[in-house]
Scaffold this active site. Structure first.
Site, PDB file in Angstrom:
ATOM      1  CD  GLN A   1      11.589   4.638  -0.333  1.00  0.00           C
ATOM      2  OE1 GLN A   1      12.507   3.988  -0.777  1.00  0.00           O
ATOM      3  NE2 GLN A   1      10.363   3.895   0.202  1.00  0.00           N
TER       4      GLN A   1
ATOM      5  CB  SER B   1       6.013   5.033   5.943  1.00  0.00           C
ATOM      6  OG  SER B   1       6.047   4.062   5.013  1.00  0.00           O
TER       7      SER B   1
ATOM      8  CD  GLU C   1      10.515   0.469  -0.556  1.00  0.00           C
ATOM      9  OE1 GLU C   1      10.889   0.476   0.939  1.00  0.00           O
ATOM     10  OE2 GLU C   1       9.491   0.909  -0.892  1.00  0.00           O
TER      11      GLU C   1
ATOM     12  CD  GLU D   1      -1.722  -7.086   5.775  1.00  0.00           C
ATOM     13  OE1 GLU D   1      -1.647  -7.852   6.797  1.00  0.00           O
ATOM     14  OE2 GLU D   1      -0.507  -6.410   5.667  1.00  0.00           O
TER      15      GLU D   1
END
Length: 405
Positions: free
Chosen positions: A127, A130, A245, A374
């Site tokens: 995948q 990022s 995910e 976060e």
């Protein structure tokens, strides 16, 4: 909530337990793999066994080569599989995240080409989301895809891509319209990880492993037939992947240490204040770890109860992921501090010390994988607690006005 198996679930559990017990015997007592080729071969052999026996793609539609069963069947199989010596892990991303996105949003020809091979284990997937600057902000990706006739040319960089160096294919989110707002100018594609211009470079981790990669794309040509979803609809396809995910990474990793590990360690350590297990600060940390472990287990049970009743679990899975990663890191750090100089020693393979050292080093990555702490706290605040969302002043601004490209 009823945490007990129904009669049908108990019957299915007994069936898969018997099959796994017999099928996994071939892997009991095997030494750790010495090469990537050996590691891949061992993983492929187990996936093929499951496929041949009808235990691969349990919840997938039969039209895509699956078994068309309910989610509880897959959960029960996974629970029993985790207790065995079966080699698992290499296909968690492809079969758990990538391929479900392909058959949800992909064209029929791509589904027919890629899904069966992934299910039998002959092709491995990764995948590619990022990026070095965007991080966990999927809508902030800069990797470009430019149309060239019936193809697209991809140029850019991804990072933290698990198993990219072992993968045959991947799903990649690219920016196809820089003039559109950040969430609307994205398009997802299937990319051949062996194609010219693809360069996957493993990143050495402090644990000694190298599962993550930085991946460079230099004019990589991808056919439009491998596009997943409509042009500019990559955010929608990406959300499908992310939901799968976070479900996959929300639980406690296999064989990871917990409060029992910390208790056993404390029983065998003498400190200047006496046996560690008798110290109140040590007992308090064991209690904290126990509470967090049990809280995660009950949260997951709530999700399982929803699935068993035909309902879709909510965003509370994000809670499990946040708690699991932080608890593991905090618990392992405390245990190694309690061990004093022994905490720096290289633990014997499969020893409790080695497991604690591995958990400490791995937990830092777990707090990033599948969405940072976060981001997940924002999801919990907005979707579980109903709190007001963060201000997003750039949401409707053309991306090339935010980031010069």
């Amino acid at each position: 909530m009823d945490f007990n198996d129904t009669p049908q679930e108990a019957e299915y559990r007994a069936k898969v337990r018997a099959w796994i017990t017999d099928a996994a015997k071939d892997y009991e007592g095997l030494p750790e793999t010495k090469s990537q080729d050996e590691y891949v071969a061992r993983q492929k052999s187990w996936q093929k066994k499951k496929y041949d026996a009808g235990y691969a793609g349990l919840t997938w539609p039969k039209a895509f080569g699956g078994q068309g069963l309910g989610p509880m069947n897959a959960i029960i199989f996974g629970q029993e599989e985790s207790k065995s010596a079966a080699p698992t892990g290499l296909y968690s991303i492809g079969l758990g995240m990538c391929i479900p996105t392909v058959f949800t949003h992909g064209p029929k020809a791509a589904i027919e080409r890629f899904v069966p091979r992934a299910l039998e284990g002959s092709e491995i997937w990764c995948q590619l989301f990022s990026e070095p600057i965007a991080g966990s902000d999927l809508a902030g990706v800069r990797t470009k895809a430019v149309r060239d006739g019936d193809d697209w040319i991809i140029t850019g960089q991804k990072v933290w891509t698990t198993f990219a160096h072992l993968s045959d294919y991947g799903i990649i989110v690219t920016r196809t319209d820089p003039s559109a707002p950040k969430h609307k100018g994205l398009t997802m594609f299937i990319v051949d990880m062996r194609a010219p211009g693809v360069d996957a470079r493993p990143l050495k981790q402090m644990s000694g492993g190298a599962d993550f990669n930085e991946v460079f794309f230099d004019g990589v040509r991808v056919p439009d037939a491998w596009r997943i979803g409509a042009v500019g609809d990559g955010w929608k396809a990406g959300l499908t992947t992310l939901m799968n995910e976070r479900l996959a990474v929300g639980g406690k990793p296999r064989n990871s240490p917990g409060w029992r590990t910390l208790m056993e360690l404390a029983k065998g350590i003498d400190t200047e204040q006496g046996p560690a297990i008798e110290r109140m600060d040590v007992r308090a940390r064991i209690a904290d770890t126990y509470i967090n472990d049990e809280g995660v287990k009950l949260t997951q049970m709530r999700a399982l109860s929803a699935l068993s009743q035909g309902r879709t679990p909510g965003a509370e899975q994000s809670i499990s992921k946040v708690v699991v990663a932080k608890t593991m890191q905090d618990m392992a750090a405390f245990a190694l501090d309690l061990s004093e100089s022994a905490g720096f020693a290289a633990g014997e393979k499969d020893s409790e010390l080695a497991r604690l050292q591995g958990a400490y080093m791995w937990a830092a990555g777990l707090r990033i994988a599948g969405g940072t702490d976060e981001i997940l706290r924002n999801i919990i605040a907005e979707r579980v607690l109903g709190l007001p969302g963060d201000l997003r002043p750039d949401k409707d601004t053309p991306f090339n006005e935010i980031v010069p490209l």
